[in-house]
Design a protein around this motif. Structure first.
Motif, PDB file in Angstrom:
ATOM      1  N   HIS A 191      21.333  54.136  47.712  1.00 57.13           N
ATOM      2  CA  HIS A 191      23.332  53.978  47.906  1.00 57.13           C
ATOM      3  C   HIS A 191      23.402  53.530  46.276  1.00 57.13           C
ATOM      4  O   HIS A 191      24.713  53.709  45.940  1.00 57.13           O
ATOM      5  N   PHE A 192      22.638  52.239  45.514  1.00 60.16           N
ATOM      6  CA  PHE A 192      23.003  51.637  44.459  1.00 60.16           C
ATOM      7  C   PHE A 192      23.681  52.410  43.287  1.00 60.16           C
ATOM      8  O   PHE A 192      24.776  52.656  42.981  1.00 60.16           O
ATOM      9  N   GLY A 193      22.175  53.527  43.684  1.00 59.81           N
ATOM     10  CA  GLY A 193      21.846  54.522  42.342  1.00 59.81           C
ATOM     11  C   GLY A 193      23.118  55.351  41.695  1.00 59.81           C
ATOM     12  O   GLY A 193      23.622  55.815  41.076  1.00 59.81           O
ATOM     13  N   MET A 194      23.660  56.218  43.441  1.00 62.24           N
ATOM     14  CA  MET A 194      24.732  57.480  43.806  1.00 62.24           C
ATOM     15  C   MET A 194      25.554  56.371  42.902  1.00 62.24           C
ATOM     16  O   MET A 194      26.021  57.580  42.761  1.00 62.24           O
ATOM     17  N   ARG A 195      26.502  55.600  43.823  1.00 64.95           N
ATOM     18  CA  ARG A 195      27.377  54.850  42.969  1.00 64.95           C
ATOM     19  C   ARG A 195      27.489  54.528  41.453  1.00 64.95           C
ATOM     20  O   ARG A 195      27.909  54.907  41.160  1.00 64.95           O
TER      21      ARG A 195
END
Length: 298
Positions: free
Chosen positions: A73-77
């Motif tokens: 979630h963090f990385g794709m954002r």
């Protein structure tokens, strides 16, 4: 120029992470930046990456262990907001083979960009298919080895998943509340309900996990039991959206797992509580999908 970000989530697997990064930087006929999301590792990961300088390598520490789901979630954002056009995601023990990205890009061009996501063939270290990462042609059936290079599928793992940033903007991010397990099935199924998705058999990644055996609560070690609380809860969220067939699948699966626990486990009561406690929690589990937008893409 269109830009590709490889998002790698890591937690205390420094040596495997370094191998993964090197494989990404060494891709043939295709170039990607590498965005490392560190779930607050304590094994010297940050220091090790400083010894691996590259203008294509970027690092962020989440400050706490968000689990695999929270990490992706963090990385794709991060990738979308930074303006990357395509996002390629994987675990830190993934070793993409030299033409893995080139083959994904060739599939992208063949499909004229008309797809939800593309998923690589995943092998274990013995050269055989890794059972945990076999795509599914339906939510209930694994993909048999296809004849064609592009095989329509509905669910895939996060070990080498390639998608357009515009699809992430449209469909939202993985559910960080899942923490671990089933986040990949849920996310890829969310997209395949709307857009066609494919396994790309020419793109190969080796998943260097310790064992290729599918996880089993009946035989797993006590230290890993906490993970199964997420597994059984998250599975209910995924399959309840499939209607009656999904509910029947859930009941049959959890009943079979209960039989295995009764046959093979010493802590029968504790494990049965995890299975059916997770099932009950999943019935009213309602995480909210979060969205993001590029703030830099032209």
């Amino acid at each position: 120029m269109e830009r590709i970000a490889a998002v790698v989530v890591t937690y205390n697997r420094k040596e495997l992470l370094l191998q993964c990064i090197q494989h990404l930087l060494d891709q043939q006929e295709a170039v990607c930046d590498v965005l490392v999301v560190d779930n607050a590792s304590t094994d010297g990961t940050a220091q090790a990456l400083k010894q691996m300088p590259s203008p294509r390598l970027f690092y962020r520490n989440t400050g706490e262990n968000l689990g695999g789901a929270g990490g992706f979630h963090f990385g794709m954002r991060w990738a979308v907001e930074e303006g990357y056009d395509y996002v390629w995601i994987m675990d830190d023990d993934s070793l993409p083979q030299p033409r893995a990205l080139a083959e994904l890009w060739a599939a992208h061009e063949q499909l004229n960009g008309e797809y939800g996501w593309l998923s690589s063939r995943c092998l274990w270290t013995d050269g055989e298919l890794c059972p945990m990462n076999v795509q599914r042609v339906t939510p209930y059936k694994d993909l048999a080895e296809p004849v064609q290079k592009l095989a329509p599928v509905q669910m895939a793992s996060f070990v080498s998943l390639f998608l357009k940033a515009s699809v992430i903007e449209q469909m939202g991010l993985p559910l960080r509340q899942f923490f671990i397990w089933t986040d990949d099935w849920e996310y890829t199924r969310r997209i395949s309900r709307v857009l066609p998705c494919y396994a790309v058999w020419g793109s190969t990644v080796v998943h260097a996990m310790k064992s290729k055996t599918i996880v089993n609560i009946a035989t797993d070690v006590p230290e890993r039991m906490f993970r199964y609380r997420y597994f059984y809860r998250n599975d209910v969220y995924l399959y309840r959206r499939e209607g009656l067939k999904g509910w029947l699948w859930l009941l049959a699966k959890d009943a079979w797992h209960s039989v295995q626990v009764l046959q093979k486990s010493s802590d029968k009561l504790g494990k049965l509580k995890i299975i059916w406690g997770g099932f009950c929690k999943g019935i009213c589990f309602t995480p909210q999908i979060e969205f993001c937008k590029s703030i830099k893409r032209k």
